[in-house]
Design a protein around this motif. Structure first.
Motif: not given
Length: 350
Positions: A107-127
């Motif tokens: 996000f913002g050309e690398g200003r913020l990076i989110a790395v997915c660490t867990k898959i939740g239900e119905e479109g939920i993700r943990f980063f």
């Protein structure tokens, strides 16, 4: 109960797209068991009295909507932050199928990076997040105010989607019943001898997620984080002991109060996560009246107010509001539910 029992037809033109110039000039439908009154929100002072305790949710909406790309492919991804703690966030992800474990979003050309660490239900993700500086400042720079999808107009002033008493960062949506209050109106309420008690419930999927099942009882609420201070607990326990009214501003305040009473048997300084689901048949323990907006068809919020005032009373009130062209949903008008439905028992806290 069938979810369709809480459906109603709402003309699209009654969905408020922008807030009124003056918050307190919104309309107020006063709902008793045997009559309705059409007023304006500034008239709420006519229905409050010395000794009442008005419970407000002081959560503050964060710039929770982020638009970025998947580093590996450049695919566009949208995040709605539901909860954050330190450098970890729980999000609802648009185009979630492209986000797997280990996926890196930028996000913002690398200003913020989110790395997915867990898959939740119905479109939920943990980063896990990577950034320099203070998270909320980065979010203010890169994120957007997460307005509901039924609002199509641009919000000129983001503060109009905050209550005037918002202070605790963390919500993905506003506790909209509180949007009608102004600083001046709050002062007039205090001058009546009404006490203001603050709680916090960070609004997330538990409040605004659609009900996708057919049977009400099978719906599962998403957890939302709440907090109550010792000062608020003492004030509310004293009100209960002396038989004074506790008036909740919004369904989020109701759910916070009921969660704590169900768990501890009294009000208590605490924090935790609530997935309480209130629908007809529920026994209220801590609320004497509710100030609330007009809610979406088939939503858990309509079910909650139906549990409090009675389903037939709410159906009558909503039809009256439609006939009288009240404004609906987040930037719309409000109701004051003066009393629980007859036969709804309230437990006395000793």
């Amino acid at each position: 109960m069938n979810v369709n029992d809480f459906d109603f037809n709402l003309p699209e033109e009654l969905i408020a797209q922008v807030p009124l110039k003056n918050r307190e000039t919104s309309r107020l439908l006063v709902v008793a068991q045997d009559h309705l009154e059409d007023r304006h929100f500034y008239d709420i002072v006519d229905y409050l009295k010395s000794g009442d305790v008005l419970v407000v949710n002081n959560t503050k909406v964060i710039a929770a909507r982020l638009f970025g790309i998947k580093e590996e492919t450049g695919a566009h991804v949208e995040l709605l932050i539901l909860k954050f703690e330190g450098n970890r966030v729980e999000c609802l992800v648009g185009n979630a199928k492209v986000v797997k474990l280990g996926t890196r979003l930028s996000f913002g050309e690398g200003r913020l990076i989110a790395v997915c660490t867990k898959i939740g239900e119905e479109g939920i993700r943990f980063f896990d997040l990577e950034y320099d500086g203070i998270f909320l400042e980065v979010l203010d720079e890169l994120g957007q105010m997460p307005l509901p999808p039924y609002i199509h107009e641009r919000l000129e002033d983001p503060n109009r989607y905050q209550t005037v008493y918002a202070k605790v960062d963390g919500s993905a949506a506003a506790p909209t019943a509180g949007l009608h209050f102004t600083p001046d109106l709050m002062d007039r309420i205090k001058d009546l001898g009404v006490s203001i008690a603050e709680v916090t419930l960070h609004v997330g999927l538990g409040t605004f997620r659609p009900v996708k099942v057919e049977t009400v009882e099978t719906h599962k609420m998403h957890e939302e984080h709440y907090m109550m201070s010792q000062e608020t607990a003492d004030l509310l326990n004293e009100a209960k002991a002396k038989g004074r009214r506790i008036i909740a501003v919004g369904t989020t305040s109701v759910r916070t109060l009921e969660t704590i009473l169900k768990k501890y048997g009294a009000f208590k300084a605490c924090e935790g996560d609530s997935d309480i689901f209130i629908y007809p048949g529920y026994t209220f323990e801590g609320v004497d009246a509710i100030i609330t907006n007009f809610h979406l068809p088939k939503s858990t919020l309509v079910m909650l107010v139906s549990a409090f005032a009675g389903k037939s009373v709410i159906e009558h009130a909503y039809q009256h509001a439609i006939d009288e062209k009240y404004r609906f949903f987040s930037f719309g008008d409000s109701m004051f539910l003066q009393e629980p439905a007859k036969g709804v028992c309230r437990k006395t806290i000793k």
